[in-house]
Design an enzyme around this catalytic site. Structure first.
Site, PDB file in Angstrom:
ATOM      1  CG  HIS A 100      -0.198   0.042   2.529  1.00 17.00           C
ATOM      2  ND1 HIS A 100       0.351   1.197   3.057  1.00 17.00           N
ATOM      3  CD2 HIS A 100       0.077  -0.928   3.422  1.00 17.00           C
ATOM      4  CE1 HIS A 100       0.936   0.934   4.200  1.00 17.00           C
ATOM      5  NE2 HIS A 100       0.794  -0.353   4.451  1.00 17.00           N
TER       6      HIS A 100
ATOM      7  CD  GLU B 134       2.218  -5.751   8.414  1.00 19.04           C
ATOM      8  OE1 GLU B 134       2.514  -6.966   8.419  1.00 19.04           O
ATOM      9  OE2 GLU B 134       2.840  -4.893   7.766  1.00 19.04           O
TER      10      GLU B 134
END
Length: 214
Positions: A10, A83
């Site tokens: 990202h 994550e």
């Protein structure tokens, strides 16, 4: 049949820039991250993508949406691409983690792969648990789109897991490679195995990308 995977981190967030650990906390892209995402979308305009998949955290979804807008594809989300969960470490500056949890911080920094951080709002994962989750999710999407090209937008830790898997790097060895925001990392997946084709492409970015996991 070989599946081509464009594995993308990202764009930048304010917490990346400030060295604050995000984990599962849902932080949006900052202005620089939005610009990175837009540049990424343009760079991938001619890729023959069959699907675009993202972690369900907004920093990954926002980045994926910039690619989807150019390629006229929906963004599919998968929470297994999040994550690593860092438990009580999440939301803290790295310096504060070291001061508040010196023993657990030392375990983390020395890559004790079965160590688990203290629980916070969420239960933390060991690196071994996270590695299995992240690479399992990547493999399932590769199998679903067998022989095609897909983009997966996730997080620094997820990219680290894929790199280690593809090159046969042990989980407890130091990370000697960069994981940059909005980087494009090309893999192939065939016969149940992930292979690294090209790592760390940021030619589409004019500004230096951050190399902070999260």
């Amino acid at each position: 049949m070989s599946t081509t995977i464009l594995l993308i981190r990202h764009g930048e967030t304010a917490w990346n820039a400030g060295r604050r650990l995000q984990g599962h906390i849902d932080i949006a892209l900052n202005e620089a991250g939005l610009a990175q995402a837009a540049a990424l979308g343009q760079a991938l305009a001619d890729e023959p993508l069959a699907a675009i998949i993202a972690s369900d955290l907004q920093r990954a979804q926002q980045t994926a949406q910039a690619v989807a807008d150019v390629n006229k594809l929906p963004v599919q989300t998968d929470p297994l691409l999040r994550e690593r969960c860092y438990g009580a470490f999440e939301g803290l500056l790295y310096a504060d983690i070291a001061a508040r949890y010196p023993h657990e911080y030392a375990q983390w920094q020395s890559r004790q792969i079965d160590a688990v951080m203290p629980s916070g709002e969420r239960q933390a994962e060991s690196f071994r648990q996270f590695y299995a989750r992240a690479n399992g999710a990547i493999a399932r999407w590769a199998q679903q789109y067998d022989g095609q090209t897909i983009a997966i937008v996730a997080h620094g830790g997820v990219l680290e897991c894929a790199y280690r898997e593809a090159v046969g790097m042990t989980l407890d060895s130091p990370r000697d490679f960069q994981v940059k925001n909005a980087s494009v990392n090309r893999f192939s997946y065939a016969d149940g195995k992930l292979h690294l084709v090209h790592w760390g492409n940021i030619e589409h970015l004019s500004a230096p990308a951050m190399d902070e996991l999260g």
